[in-house]
Enzyme design. Structure first.
Site, PDB file in Angstrom:
ATOM      1  N   TYR A   1       0.797  -1.214   0.000  1.00  0.00           N
ATOM      2  CA  TYR A   1       0.000   0.000   0.000  1.00  0.00           C
ATOM      3  C   TYR A   1       0.840   1.278   0.000  1.00  0.00           C
ATOM      4  CZ  TYR A   1      -4.408  -2.492   0.749  1.00  0.00           C
ATOM      5  OH  TYR A   1      -5.508  -3.293   0.604  1.00  0.00           O
TER       6      TYR A   1
ATOM      7  N   LYS B   1       3.211 -13.760   6.193  1.00  0.00           N
ATOM      8  CA  LYS B   1       3.447 -14.791   5.176  1.00  0.00           C
ATOM      9  C   LYS B   1       4.944 -14.982   4.990  1.00  0.00           C
ATOM     10  CE  LYS B   1       1.382 -16.840   2.545  1.00  0.00           C
ATOM     11  NZ  LYS B   1       1.033 -18.289   2.577  1.00  0.00           N
TER      12      LYS B   1
ATOM     13  N   ASP C   1      -2.685 -17.266   6.099  1.00  0.00           N
ATOM     14  CA  ASP C   1      -3.779 -18.098   5.622  1.00  0.00           C
ATOM     15  C   ASP C   1      -4.282 -19.037   6.704  1.00  0.00           C
ATOM     16  OD1 ASP C   1      -1.143 -18.920   5.090  1.00  0.00           O
ATOM     17  OD2 ASP C   1      -1.796 -20.504   3.748  1.00  0.00           O
TER      18      ASP C   1
ATOM     19  N   ASP D   1      -5.721  -5.563   5.973  1.00  0.00           N
ATOM     20  CA  ASP D   1      -6.925  -5.190   5.231  1.00  0.00           C
ATOM     21  C   ASP D   1      -7.863  -6.388   5.129  1.00  0.00           C
ATOM     22  OD1 ASP D   1      -8.680  -3.660   3.798  1.00  0.00           O
ATOM     23  OD2 ASP D   1      -7.351  -3.281   2.114  1.00  0.00           O
TER      24      ASP D   1
END
Length: 423
Positions: free
Chosen positions: A147, A217, A283, A307
């Site tokens: 972002y 991640k 995840d 987000d």
């Protein structure tokens, strides 16, 4: 009267001016209702001894029509001068220029924490079986990651230069379709990670919450998201060694000394009341929030992950319409509280918009300045309204036997309860 800062402490006067952006679309409906409720709660909580004066500043479509700029410099200057503010939803201009007014505000004022508490209100329909188990606070890094907006469109000279740099200077050879690719850069810094994780840990310790979870991640992006995990743990172990239990340390002990030694360290730390610092792959975390949400309390994560996470958790407790948010720099003291949803042009002007997101964000604002009694009045009134089966149409349409109220009616119901002696 303005907030002043003395070293690390905000000095809040009893008569306080708060800048606000009304917002586009439904902002014109939800902002006045929110202000009336806040004014009512402050008057009731402090018997008229405290007062908020609202100062309108411009951004979005209204600003463009009046000034020719979607985000006038004066607006930024006022937020900087007054330390805190609140805003309704803003339309992001289509085409070139500012990609997002919200991102521009956050980056210009270096509001590095996007704070998103998520909880369930009794009486609200949820897609999960036990929404009452969802009670988390997300600390989303607000200024880095994808972002940051460092990207180049396919086919432009800039993209061509970047491709040449990657292939010729950096030896990158695994871009699948190089000539038709757009490119983006994902900056993740040690400093940015540390200040976010520090804020999350301080919050959890102050609230006596059981854990802070680093969501990342790092299994795939080993130097950016993996760095976030590593730097987060290092910060916790360096600055909070006497108050937290690091699962990273437990893993090292298990590897070097075996499971029994690691379990012994964990049990001793847990029994002494230390807070746990743990991590989970993003995840897996999203899956776990559905299967065992009670396992998490405070979440620290990067911008893009945050987000996704904050919106999923909001859906689990009834939707984005009741999800508050704040953008905060805990070092400078600056903070902007905001509705987390969009401008909803399809219902703008119809008097049916849900003000709950902006209203709960105002609760966060009141708590931030230490006016907790007024904040509690609003929350308690909202709990009672929802519990007795009343809400705006976006919630009522999904809940059997629920009475749908317009925006102003919903505000009146809350204000009537704030006025009630028994609240």
């Amino acid at each position: 009267m303005k907030i002043k800062k003395d070293k690390d402490k905000l000095i809040v006067p009893d008569e306080l001016t708060i800048p606000y952006i009304k917002g586009d679309g439904v902002g014109a409906e939800i902002t006045p209702v929110t202000q009336r409720i806040v004014d009512k709660s402050v008057a009731r909580a402090y018997n008229g001894k405290r007062l908020i004066r609202w100062k309108e500043v411009l951004a979005g479509e209204t600003a463009f029509k009046r000034t020719g700029s979607y985000l006038p410099d004066e607006t930024i200057d006022v937020f900087r001068e007054y330390y805190i503010g609140i805003k309704g939803p803003l339309t992001t201009p289509v085409g070139e220029g500012i990609r997002s007014l919200n991102v521009a505000l956050r980056q210009t004022l270096d509001l590095y924490v996007c704070l998103r508490p998520v909880r369930w209100f009794k009486g609200i329909e949820s897609p999960v079986r036990k929404p009452e188990n969802v009670n988390m606070v997300i600390f989303r890094e607000n200024t880095e990651d994808i972002y940051a907006g460092i990207e180049w469109q396919q086919g432009t000279p800039e993209a061509g230069k970047f491709l040449q740099f990657l292939t010729s200077e950096m030896g990158v050879s695994n871009i699948r379709f190089p000539e038709t690719s757009s490119f983006g850069v994902k900056p993740v810094s040690k400093e940015g990670t540390e200040r976010l994780v520090r804020a999350a840990i301080e919050y959890a310790l102050a609230k006596k919450l059981p854990s802070v979870t680093l969501v990342h991640k790092g299994n795939i992006m080993k130097f950016t998201e993996g760095g976030f995990e590593r730097w987060g743990y290092e910060l916790a172990e360096r600055e909070y060694a006497d108050r937290v239990l690091s699962m990273s340390q437990c893993k090292k002990i298990m590897k070097e000394q075996g499971e029994d030694a690691a379990l012994d360290v964990f049990v001793k730390a847990w029994s002494s009341g230390k807070m746990v610092i743990q991590d989970v792959i993003a995840d897996a975390f999203l899956q776990n929030t559905l299967l065992k949400p009670e396992s998490y309390s405070v979440i620290a994560t990067l911008n893009l992950n945050g987000d996704y996470i904050s919106d999923q958790l909001a859906a689990m407790v009834g939707g984005i319409g009741i999800a508050p948010g704040a953008n905060i720099n805990y070092s400078s003291g600056h903070a902007i509280f905001e509705a987390t949803h969009g401008t909803a042009p399809d219902i703008a002007g119809r008097g049916i918009a849900n003000p709950s997101s902006l209203l709960l964000s105002s609760v966060m604002m009141l708590e931030y300045i230490g006016w907790n009694e007024a904040a509690k009045l609003i929350t308690s009134a909202m709990e009672q309204v929802f519990a007795r089966g009343e809400s705006t149409v976006d919630i009522a349409c999904c809940t059997p036997n629920r009475k749908a109220l317009g925006t102003a009616q919903f505000g009146d119901a809350i204000m009537n309860l704030i006025d009630a002696e028994e609240l």
